[in-house]
Scaffold this active site. Structure first.
Site, PDB file in Angstrom:
ATOM      1  CB  THR A  22      -0.890  -0.002   1.272  1.00 28.00           C
ATOM      2  OG1 THR A  22      -1.766  -1.119   1.191  1.00 28.00           O
ATOM      3  CG2 THR A  22      -1.700   1.268   1.405  1.00 28.00           C
ATOM      4  CB  THR A  47       0.506  -4.507   6.170  1.00 31.72           C
ATOM      5  OG1 THR A  47      -0.749  -4.394   5.500  1.00 31.72           O
ATOM      6  CG2 THR A  47       1.141  -3.142   6.297  1.00 31.72           C
ATOM      7  CG  ASP A  48      -2.730  -7.834   3.093  1.00 32.19           C
ATOM      8  OD1 ASP A  48      -3.057  -7.134   4.071  1.00 32.19           O
ATOM      9  OD2 ASP A  48      -3.325  -7.807   2.002  1.00 32.19           O
ATOM     10  CB  THR A  89      -1.768 -22.614  20.779  1.00 30.34           C
ATOM     11  OG1 THR A  89      -3.042 -22.142  21.200  1.00 30.34           O
ATOM     12  CG2 THR A  89      -0.747 -21.508  20.963  1.00 30.34           C
TER      13      THR A  89
HETATM   14  N1  ASN Z   1      -2.918  -5.313   0.604  1.00 26.36           N
HETATM   15  C1  ASN Z   1      -1.777  -4.520   1.002  1.00 26.36           C
HETATM   16  C2  ASN Z   1      -0.533  -5.382   0.856  1.00 26.36           C
HETATM   17  O1  ASN Z   1      -0.292  -6.220   1.677  1.00 26.36           O
HETATM   18  C3  ASN Z   1      -1.977  -4.037   2.411  1.00 26.36           C
HETATM   19  C4  ASN Z   1      -0.972  -3.017   2.891  1.00 26.36           C
HETATM   20  O2  ASN Z   1       0.147  -2.945   2.458  1.00 26.36           O
HETATM   21  N2  ASN Z   1      -1.365  -2.190   3.856  1.00 26.36           N
HETATM   22  O3  ASN Z   1       0.180  -5.246  -0.110  1.00 26.36           O
END
Ligand code: ASN
Length: 333
Positions: free
Chosen positions: A13, A86-87, A266
């Site tokens: 992103t 982030t994913d 877990t």
């Molecule tokens: N969908 C994006 C990614 O992982 C989410 C992000 O970067 N905030 O590339």
């Protein structure tokens, strides 16, 4: 002395902009915006990957590219910053933690929840913190800089898709807090062990993730575990408990007998698998499943993948899986 940093820009992103189809990576945009970070204390070079991805599309080939680029430029730079979505950031951080063996420089991964082109983007602060961490002497590990904390990469998890505090390391304390002053928790930083060696991944490695849920599915897992995989991650309940389902246990026993590691992890965010805390944890252990203790699923996948890529015997892999290798789990004293 001025530090030299290599930035590897893989997507996410942070470097996206609005397009008619929605947010998408725009080649060249992030490198232009990053220019403001150059200073007398720190200079950087940037490699923008030809295919900038939404990190949900990450593959073992993408991880090999990152491992290869760090290996190839390892001696020319003081530290590395990886710009990533982030994913799957916690997966990539974990893979790098196990693959970059004997690492003696900072490798800092970051990204953002809002793109840099957004007026309220969290990307600026995350990048500033990542660059600062990448310049630190004595930081010899893969770390994740996000929302004013520095987390051990192989302990981090994406925990929130709706706030700037996207990441946490539920079973390990942060390695730094970025406030007006930075609190570096140096006592928690790892000491380097051995010479640097970058372990490429075998892209055929296939790890089977299985999530237990109440009902009949456990029997189906037994069948899945008879298939061709390089290992399995079984997400059990609480402290590592599972139903004593005959088909599930037969699958675990058969995979273990064939030398395929089955890790018992877990489902809960915090806490550890403790064999023997409950009688319900014994059948899986007796069938050969190894306790994954308080490892994250991301670290478990990474550890199994890197181990399956190394020329080791089944016994050696089992031994590594029961050791804390790069700070990924808390082994009881
Ligand atoms: N969908 C994006 C990614 O992982 C989410 C992000 O970067 N905030 O590339």
């Amino acid at each position: 002395m001025s530090k030299r940093i290599l930035v590897l820009y893989s997507g996410g992103t942070i470097g996206m902009d609005h397009t008619p189809a929605g947010l998408a990576p725009v080649p060249g945009l992030l490198p232009r915006l990053l220019e403001r970070f150059r200073s007398e204390q720190m200079d950087f070079e940037l490699i923008e990957y030809p295919q900038l991805i939404d990190s949900s599309a990450i593959t073992l080939a993408n991880w090999n590219r990152l491992i290869g680029d760090i290996a190839c430029h390892y001696h020319a730079y003081d530290g590395f910053v990886i710009i990533h979505g982030t994913d799957t950031m916690a997966y990539t951080a974990s893979v790098l933690a196990f693959a970059l063996q004997g690492l003696a420089k900072p490798v800092v991964i970051t990204g953002s929840q809002l793109p840099l082109v957004h007026a309220r983007s969290d990307g600026w602060g995350n990048l500033a913190d990542a660059f600062e961490a990448a310049c630190q002497e004595g930081l010899h590990e893969v770390v994740l800089a996000f929302d004013r904390v520095l987390l051990r990469g192989c302990r981090a998890r994406k925990v929130d898709a709706a706030s700037f505090a996207g990441f946490a390391s539920p079973n390990a304390a942060p390695l730094a807090h970025f406030g007006i002053h930075v609190q570096w928790q140096r006592a928690l930083w790892r000491q380097v062990q051995g010479d640097f060696h970058a372990q490429p991944l075998d892209e055929r490695v296939n790890i089977l993730p299985l999530m237990l849920m109440p009902g009949a599915a456990a029997a189906g897992f037994g069948v899945l575990l008879q298939g061709e995989h390089h290992g399995a991650i079984l997400m059990s309940y609480g402290n590592g408990n599972a139903p004593a389902d005959a088909a599930l246990l037969a699958g675990v026993a058969s995979a273990s007998a064939r030398g395929l590691p089955v890790l018992n992890l877990t489902q809960v965010q915090k806490g550890s698998v403790e064999i023997g805390a409950y009688a319900a944890s014994q059948p899986l252990a007796q069938a050969g499943a190894l306790p994954g203790l308080d490892m994250t699923p991301e670290a478990a996948l990474a550890k199994l993948t890197v181990l399956a890529s190394m020329p080791l015997t089944a016994e050696q892999r089992r031994a590594y899986l029961q050791q804390d290798w790069v700070g990924e789990m808390t082994v009881p004293a």
